[in-house]
Write an enzyme that holds these catalytic residues in place. Structure first.
Site, PDB file in Angstrom:
ATOM      1  N   CYS A 114      -5.376 -15.767   5.757  1.00 39.60           N
ATOM      2  CA  CYS A 114      -6.441 -15.336   4.627  1.00 39.60           C
ATOM      3  C   CYS A 114      -7.418 -15.590   4.557  1.00 39.60           C
ATOM      4  CB  CYS A 114      -5.563 -14.385   4.101  1.00 39.60           C
ATOM      5  SG  CYS A 114      -5.045 -13.054   4.856  1.00 39.60           S
ATOM      6  N   HIS A 260     -10.893 -12.231  -1.293  1.00 38.04           N
ATOM      7  CA  HIS A 260     -11.151 -11.514   0.340  1.00 38.04           C
ATOM      8  C   HIS A 260     -10.798 -10.101   0.122  1.00 38.04           C
ATOM      9  CE1 HIS A 260      -8.032 -10.825   3.495  1.00 38.04           C
ATOM     10  NE2 HIS A 260      -6.958 -11.539   3.057  1.00 38.04           N
ATOM     11  N   ASN A 290      -8.085  -4.841   5.563  1.00 34.02           N
ATOM     12  CA  ASN A 290      -7.883  -6.656   5.775  1.00 34.02           C
ATOM     13  C   ASN A 290      -8.229  -6.511   6.534  1.00 34.02           C
ATOM     14  OD1 ASN A 290      -6.924  -8.443   5.714  1.00 34.02           O
ATOM     15  ND2 ASN A 290      -5.649  -8.639   4.282  1.00 34.02           N
TER      16      ASN A 290
HETATM   17  O1  UT7 Z   1      -4.507 -10.464   2.983  1.00 38.12           O
HETATM   18  C1  UT7 Z   1      -3.230 -10.622   3.946  1.00 38.12           C
HETATM   19  C2  UT7 Z   1      -2.358 -10.635   2.411  1.00 38.12           C
HETATM   20  N1  UT7 Z   1      -1.356  -9.091   2.021  1.00 38.12           N
HETATM   21  C3  UT7 Z   1      -1.740  -8.929   0.754  1.00 38.12           C
HETATM   22  O2  UT7 Z   1      -2.188  -9.637  -0.113  1.00 38.12           O
HETATM   23  C4  UT7 Z   1      -0.815  -7.633   0.296  1.00 38.12           C
HETATM   24  C5  UT7 Z   1      -0.700  -7.496  -0.765  1.00 38.12           C
HETATM   25  N2  UT7 Z   1      -0.030  -6.456  -1.231  1.00 38.12           N
HETATM   26  C6  UT7 Z   1      -0.167  -4.220  -1.158  1.00 38.12           C
HETATM   27  O3  UT7 Z   1      -1.059  -4.885  -0.918  1.00 38.12           O
HETATM   28  C7  UT7 Z   1       0.715  -3.665  -0.939  1.00 38.12           C
HETATM   29  O4  UT7 Z   1       1.714  -4.574  -1.820  1.00 38.12           O
HETATM   30  C8  UT7 Z   1       0.721  -2.857  -0.249  1.00 38.12           C
HETATM   31  C9  UT7 Z   1      -0.938  -2.120  -0.123  1.00 38.12           C
HETATM   32  C10 UT7 Z   1       1.216  -3.350   0.999  1.00 38.12           C
HETATM   33  C11 UT7 Z   1       1.774  -2.234  -0.739  1.00 38.12           C
HETATM   34  O5  UT7 Z   1       1.628  -1.416  -1.659  1.00 38.12           O
HETATM   35  P1  UT7 Z   1       3.583  -0.993  -2.752  1.00 38.12           P
HETATM   36  O6  UT7 Z   1       2.419  -0.344  -4.127  1.00 38.12           O
HETATM   37  O7  UT7 Z   1       3.383  -2.836  -3.029  1.00 38.12           O
HETATM   38  O8  UT7 Z   1       3.607  -0.724  -2.095  1.00 38.12           O
HETATM   39  P2  UT7 Z   1       5.069  -0.676  -1.734  1.00 38.12           P
HETATM   40  O9  UT7 Z   1       5.263  -1.594  -0.705  1.00 38.12           O
HETATM   41  O10 UT7 Z   1       6.441  -1.109  -3.007  1.00 38.12           O
HETATM   42  O11 UT7 Z   1       5.760   0.883  -0.917  1.00 38.12           O
HETATM   43  C12 UT7 Z   1       5.994   1.915  -1.442  1.00 38.12           C
HETATM   44  C13 UT7 Z   1       6.676   2.881  -1.252  1.00 38.12           C
HETATM   45  C14 UT7 Z   1       7.596   2.504  -0.464  1.00 38.12           C
HETATM   46  O12 UT7 Z   1       8.946   3.579  -0.464  1.00 38.12           O
HETATM   47  P3  UT7 Z   1      10.147   3.136  -1.691  1.00 38.12           P
HETATM   48  O13 UT7 Z   1      10.662   2.652  -1.286  1.00 38.12           O
HETATM   49  O14 UT7 Z   1       9.489   3.517  -2.279  1.00 38.12           O
HETATM   50  O15 UT7 Z   1      10.514   4.968  -0.854  1.00 38.12           O
HETATM   51  C15 UT7 Z   1       7.489   2.161   1.333  1.00 38.12           C
HETATM   52  O16 UT7 Z   1       8.440   2.338   2.226  1.00 38.12           O
HETATM   53  O17 UT7 Z   1       5.665   3.259   0.120  1.00 38.12           O
HETATM   54  C16 UT7 Z   1       6.408   3.273   1.203  1.00 38.12           C
HETATM   55  N3  UT7 Z   1       5.305   2.562   1.837  1.00 38.12           N
HETATM   56  C17 UT7 Z   1       4.379   4.072   2.434  1.00 38.12           C
HETATM   57  N4  UT7 Z   1       4.353   4.944   2.241  1.00 38.12           N
HETATM   58  C18 UT7 Z   1       3.536   5.493   3.380  1.00 38.12           C
HETATM   59  C19 UT7 Z   1       5.437   1.843   3.138  1.00 38.12           C
HETATM   60  N5  UT7 Z   1       3.650   1.856   3.823  1.00 38.12           N
HETATM   61  C20 UT7 Z   1       3.392   3.122   3.589  1.00 38.12           C
HETATM   62  C21 UT7 Z   1       2.509   3.889   4.610  1.00 38.12           C
HETATM   63  N6  UT7 Z   1       2.193   4.841   4.359  1.00 38.12           N
HETATM   64  N7  UT7 Z   1       1.790   3.006   4.921  1.00 38.12           N
END
Ligand code: UT7
Length: 333
Positions: A114, A260, A290
Site C-alpha cells: 500500500c 491510501h 482498495n
Molecule cells: O490496505 C492495506 C491495509 N489494510 C487495511 O488498512 C485494512 C484495515 N482494517 C479494516 O479495514 C477492518 O479491520 C476490516 C474492514 C478489514 C474489518 O472490519 P472490522 O470492523 O475490523 O471487522 P472484524 O475483522 O473485527 O470482524 C467483525 C466480524 C467478525 O465476526 P465476529 O467475530 O464478530 O462474529 C468477522 O468474522 O465480521 C466478520 N466478517 C465479515 N462478515 C461479513 C469478516 N469479514 C466479513 C465479511 N462479511 N466480508
C-alpha cells in the site's frame, strides 16, 4: 544549479467490469450492508481473462504521458510498484518497458504494497535530484482479483481489494519552478510483517509452493484487519505531521490530501484529526475498493482530472500497509 522533481502529469486506468457487493454476496457469506458499513466500498473493478497487471499499467502510463506532454521515447527510467506482478520474477518494470516499446531504460520494481507508490515516488525524486534520470515513469498497478478467495474462508479480504492502475510522469525542473516535490518521510516496522501477508510462494520454507500450501490457504492474502486498522489510524496522522513540520507547515496549509484508500473509516478518522473539509480529501474507495499500490495515484489522477487539484496546490500523499510500511510525500503540484 540545483535540480528538483515535479509531477508533470498523471493518468489512470481501471477495468470495465464492475463487481458489486451483491455480486460477492452471491459467492460467500457477506452482505452489501456489512461491506458498506465496515469499509465504505460499494463496488470494485475486476479484470477480464487475458488482461495482465502490466496491461492495466500500460494504458495508465500512456494516459499519464499524454497529460504530461511526453513522448514515450523520452522516458529514461521506470519505477513500478505492485504486490500482484504478472510473474513471480522478473518484475513488471521490465515487462512494461517492453510493452511501451521503450529503449533499454532502467526499470526498478518496488514491493511496498500500500505504500508502494510513495516509496516509488521518493526514489524517482532522488534519482532526478542526483542527476541519474530526468523523466521517470512511476507506476502503481494491481490485479488482486486473481489472488483472492471467493468463498467464506476468504471473505475478510475478498470484499476489500480491487484491480486498477495509475501512473505519474515525474520530471526534472530548475529551482525557479513552483511545481516541485518537497519531501518524503518513509517508515517500516517488520515486527508486523505477518499481520498482512501472502506466505506462499516464498523461500522461508521448502518448497516455494505446493498443492498443500494452496489447500491450506497460504497462497491467499492473510490480514489481521483489526491490528492493521489500529496502527493505520495513528501512523497516518503522525507521518503527515512529520512531513508538514519539516517544511514549517501545518494541516490547514494542505490544499488536498490523498490518503491510501484502505477503508472509508480510516480516511474519515485522518480527515477529522487534520481538521480538513471533505472536499480537500480524496475518497474513491466506494467505487474501486482498495487497489493497494494503485490507490494513491488513482485517487490523485482522478482529483486532477476533476479539477479538485490545481497547479501550485500543496498536496500531501499518505500511505500505510503491509510490512508494516508507511510514508508520506509533500509536493506543490
Ligand atoms: O490496505 C492495506 C491495509 N489494510 C487495511 O488498512 C485494512 C484495515 N482494517 C479494516 O479495514 C477492518 O479491520 C476490516 C474492514 C478489514 C474489518 O472490519 P472490522 O470492523 O475490523 O471487522 P472484524 O475483522 O473485527 O470482524 C467483525 C466480524 C467478525 O465476526 P465476529 O467475530 O464478530 O462474529 C468477522 O468474522 O465480521 C466478520 N466478517 C465479515 N462478515 C461479513 C469478516 N469479514 C466479513 C465479511 N462479511 N466480508
Amino acid at each position: 544549479m540545483s535540480t528538483f522533481a515535479r509531477i508533470a502529469g498523471l493518468g489512470h486506468h481501471v477495468p470495465d467490469r464492475v463487481v458489486t457487493n451483491d455480486d460477492l454476496a452471491a459467492l460467500m457469506d457477506t452482505s452489501d450492508a456489512w461491506i458498506r458499513e465496515r469499509t465504505g466500498i460499494v463496488e470494485r473493478r475486476f479484470v477480464e481473462d487475458g488482461t495482465t497487471c502490466t496491461d492495466l499499467a500500460e494504458v495508465a502510463s500512456r494516459a499519464a504521458m499524454v497529460n504530461a506532454g511526453w513522448e514515450p521515447g523520452e522516458v529514461d527510467f521506470i519505477i513500478f510498484a505492485t504486490l500482484s506482478p504478472d510473474l513471480y520474477f522478473p518484475g513488471n518494470g521490465a515487462i512494461l518497458q517492453h510493452q511501451l516499446g521503450l529503449g533499454p531504460v532502467g526499470a526498478l520494481d518496488v514491493r511496498n504494497q500500500c505504500s508502494g507508490f510513495v516509496y516509488a515516488l521518493s526514489a524517482a525524486d532522488a534519482y532526478i535530484r542526483m542527476g541519474m534520470a530526468r523523466k521517470v515513469l512511476v507506476v502503481g498497478a494491481e490485479v488482486h482479483s486473481r489472488g483472492l478467495v471467493f468463498s467464506d474462508s476468504g471473505r475478510d479480504t475478498a470484499v476489500i481489494f480491487g484491480d486498477g492502475a495509475a501512473a505519474a510522469c515525474v520530471e526534472a525542473v530548475g529551482p525557479e519552478s513552483g511545481s516541485r516535490i518537497l519531501r518524503h518521510a518513509l517508515h517500516a516496522d517488520g515486527k508486523y510483517a505477518r499481520e498482512l501477508c501472502i506466505l506462499k510462494p516464498g523461500s522461508a520454507s521448502a518448497p516455494y509452493v505446493s498443492n498443500d500450501h494452496i489447500e491450506a490457504g497460504l497462497t491467499a492474502p492473510y490480514m489481521n484487519g483489526r491490528e492493521v486498522f489500529r496502527h493505520a489510524v495513528t501512523k497516518f496522522p503522525a507521518v503527515i505531521q512529520e512531513v508538514l513540520e519539516a517544511e514549517g507547515l501545518e494541516a490547514a496549509d494542505v490544499d488536498f490530501l490523498v490518503p491510501h484508500q484502505a477503508n472509508l473509516r480510516i480516511t474519515e478518522a485522518v480527515r477529522q484529526r487534520m481538521g480538513l473539509p471533505e472536499d480537500r480529501v480524496a475518497s474513491n474507495i466506494s467505487h474501486y475498493g482498495n487497489t493497494t499500490a494503485a490507490s494513491i495515484p488513482l485517487a490523485f489522477s482522478e482529483a486532477v482530472a476533476e479539477g479538485k487539484v490545481k497547479r501550485g496546490d500543496l498536496v500531501c500523499l499518505a500511505a500505510f500497509g503491509a510490512g508494516f510500511t508507511w510514508g508520506a510525500s509533500l509536493l506543490r503540484y
